[in-house]
Design a protein around this motif. Structure first.
Motif, short mmCIF file in Angstrom:
data_model
loop_
_atom_site.label_atom_id
_atom_site.label_comp_id
_atom_site.label_asym_id
_atom_site.label_seq_id
_atom_site.Cartn_x
_atom_site.Cartn_y
_atom_site.Cartn_z
N UNK A 112 -52.22 -95.91 -71.87
CA UNK A 112 -50.90 -96.52 -71.74
C UNK A 112 -49.91 -95.71 -72.56
N UNK A 113 -48.78 -95.32 -71.97
CA UNK A 113 -47.83 -94.50 -72.72
C UNK A 113 -47.14 -95.28 -73.84
N UNK A 114 -46.62 -94.56 -74.78
CA UNK A 114 -45.79 -95.15 -75.83
C UNK A 114 -44.34 -94.77 -75.58
N UNK A 115 -43.41 -95.69 -75.81
CA UNK A 115 -42.01 -95.34 -75.57
C UNK A 115 -41.48 -94.38 -76.63
N UNK A 116 -40.87 -93.29 -76.18
CA UNK A 116 -40.25 -92.36 -77.09
C UNK A 116 -38.85 -92.81 -77.46
N UNK A 117 -38.12 -92.02 -78.20
CA UNK A 117 -36.74 -92.36 -78.55
C UNK A 117 -35.91 -92.62 -77.29
N UNK A 118 -35.21 -93.72 -77.28
CA UNK A 118 -34.35 -94.07 -76.14
C UNK A 118 -35.09 -94.61 -74.94
N UNK A 119 -36.39 -94.88 -75.09
CA UNK A 119 -37.19 -95.33 -73.95
C UNK A 119 -37.64 -96.78 -74.08
N UNK A 120 -38.06 -97.32 -72.94
CA UNK A 120 -38.69 -98.63 -72.87
C UNK A 120 -40.10 -98.45 -72.34
N UNK A 121 -41.03 -99.25 -72.82
CA UNK A 121 -42.32 -99.40 -72.17
C UNK A 121 -42.23 -100.66 -71.32
N UNK A 122 -42.40 -100.50 -70.01
CA UNK A 122 -42.25 -101.61 -69.07
C UNK A 122 -43.61 -101.96 -68.48
N UNK A 123 -43.96 -103.25 -68.55
CA UNK A 123 -45.13 -103.74 -67.82
C UNK A 123 -44.69 -103.96 -66.38
N UNK A 180 -40.03 -104.76 -63.94
CA UNK A 180 -41.02 -105.37 -64.80
C UNK A 180 -40.41 -105.91 -66.08
N UNK A 181 -41.27 -106.12 -67.06
CA UNK A 181 -40.89 -106.75 -68.33
C UNK A 181 -41.06 -105.74 -69.46
N UNK A 182 -40.07 -105.67 -70.33
CA UNK A 182 -40.13 -104.75 -71.47
C UNK A 182 -41.22 -105.21 -72.44
N UNK A 183 -42.15 -104.30 -72.73
CA UNK A 183 -43.22 -104.57 -73.69
C UNK A 183 -42.88 -104.05 -75.08
N UNK A 184 -42.19 -102.90 -75.12
CA UNK A 184 -41.83 -102.30 -76.40
C UNK A 184 -40.64 -101.38 -76.18
N UNK A 185 -39.91 -101.10 -77.26
CA UNK A 185 -38.75 -100.21 -77.17
C UNK A 185 -38.91 -99.08 -78.17
N UNK A 186 -38.38 -97.91 -77.80
CA UNK A 186 -38.40 -96.76 -78.68
C UNK A 186 -37.22 -96.75 -79.64
N UNK A 187 -37.23 -95.79 -80.54
CA UNK A 187 -36.14 -95.67 -81.51
C UNK A 187 -34.80 -95.51 -80.81
N UNK A 188 -33.79 -96.18 -81.33
CA UNK A 188 -32.44 -96.03 -80.82
C UNK A 188 -32.07 -96.96 -79.69
N UNK A 189 -33.02 -97.73 -79.16
CA UNK A 189 -32.70 -98.65 -78.06
C UNK A 189 -32.11 -99.93 -78.64
N UNK A 190 -30.92 -100.27 -78.20
CA UNK A 190 -30.23 -101.46 -78.70
C UNK A 190 -29.95 -102.49 -77.61
N UNK A 191 -29.92 -102.05 -76.35
CA UNK A 191 -29.46 -102.94 -75.28
C UNK A 191 -30.59 -103.75 -74.65
#
Length: 335
Positions: free
Chosen positions: A22-33, A67-78
């Motif tokens: 399963x990937x990990x969200x990088x900066x500015x990214x979302x991990x979406x299920x 899908x649904x956001x599982x985790x957010x990367x650095x810098x994601x605010x929205x």
């Protein structure tokens, strides 16, 4: 996580079930299920065409994410974990694909899921809606009172384009190939339908515009006949097309002083240019859905993640009526 993977380019049977990290969200990214994805003609071309814009092999394809956001990367605010989101943010060079249980995507390409649509409808929207929006809103700037001709108004991009043109206040004509497709186009909001197999361009331009021509012509078929679009446009009119990878005579465009727009919505993802605009488009599309002005038509056949090869074959056979959706999460499978 479970994915549908390709290790070579080719026919639909190149897809195989696989398990990858399963990937990990990088900066500015979302991990979406992933709850659902869709199949677009460009997905089939990416599967067959080779490495020009496709992900590096072995690859997971699929552009549309829902899908649904599982985790957010650095810098994601929205966005935050638990948010329901959608977007066209995957499946090309440099981006993981949507045919899996999870996908890491750039947050800028994403928007909140439309409350007015279920998960399967949501998954059908992103690529085709952004394509039609770029053609009709961003580029040709369709305005109230414009007379717009859409080639292929019952197709994947076309049936969305009909609705967007109507939402902009235009009078909408569309070409179709059968009575059944004429019925679909009318249900989407087309004012006039044209069976291009039975009526010439000159004849329907005379019948519907008094010989003047249409203010805007949008070729949403993905074919290779720009000449009919030029013939249908008025002097100083505008033409937009989703395919221009062929040789064509531009003389008719010159003699009418037409403006030609070529639309390839993946350009932003491939080049990192103004990604936030795609999120803005999808946020506005959600508003149109809430106002009952935008809703995708879905093909009646159902496919799960294990059926991606069959879904691609179904699209390539020309058998689909409406968008093809891949049910991944239980929330989609139970609809």
């Amino acid at each position: 996580m479970q994915v549908q993977l390709i290790r070579a380019f080719g026919a639909p049977d190149v897809f195989e079930a696989a398990e990858i990290d399963t990937p990990r969200p990088g900066p500015g990214q979302l991990l979406v299920r992933q709850i659902a994805a869709s199949v677009n003609p460009v997905d089939t071309k990416l599967r067959t065409a080779g490495p020009a814009i496709a992900p590096e092999l072995p690859a997971v394809l699929g552009c549309d994410v829902a899908g649904v956001v599982e985790a957010v990367g650095d810098g994601v605010r929205c966005f935050a974990p638990g948010d329901a989101v959608y977007g066209c943010a995957a499946g090309v060079r440099g981006h993981g694909g949507a045919y899996g249980e999870y996908v890491a995507v750039d947050a800028a390409f994403m928007a909140f899921k439309p409350d007015a649509l279920d998960w399967r409808e949501t998954a059908a929207l992103p690529l085709v809606t952004i394509t039609a929006w770029e053609a009709l809103v961003d580029r040709t700037r369709v305005a109230p009172g414009d007379h717009v001709l859409i080639h292929g108004g019952a197709g994947g991009v076309g049936h969305i384009a009909v609705q967007l043109a109507r939402a902009q206040g235009a009078r909408v004509a569309t070409t179709i190939s059968s009575a059944a497709k004429a019925d679909i186009a009318r249900r989407m909001g087309a004012d006039e339908t044209i069976n291009y197999r039975e009526e010439s361009v000159d004849d329907y331009v005379e019948r519907l515009t008094g010989g003047r021509g249409f203010d805007v012509v949008f070729d949403a078929t993905g074919g290779s006949d720009i000449a009919t679009s030029f013939a249908g446009a008025r002097v100083n009119g505008q033409v937009a097309t989703i395919v221009s990878q062929y040789t064509a005579d531009l003389t008719p465009m010159h003699t009418k002083s037409l403006t030609l727009h070529t639309i390839f919505m993946l350009t932003s993802m491939l080049n990192g240019v103004h990604p936030q605009h795609h999120g803005e488009i999808l946020a506005k599309a959600a508003g149109l859905a809430a106002a009952d002005q935008l809703r995708p038509m879905l093909d009646e056949r159902r496919f799960t993640l294990g059926d991606v090869a069959a879904a691609h074959a179904h699209l390539e056979a020309g058998a689909a009526v409406g968008k093809i959706v891949i049910d991944i999460g239980e929330e989609a499978k139970t609809l």
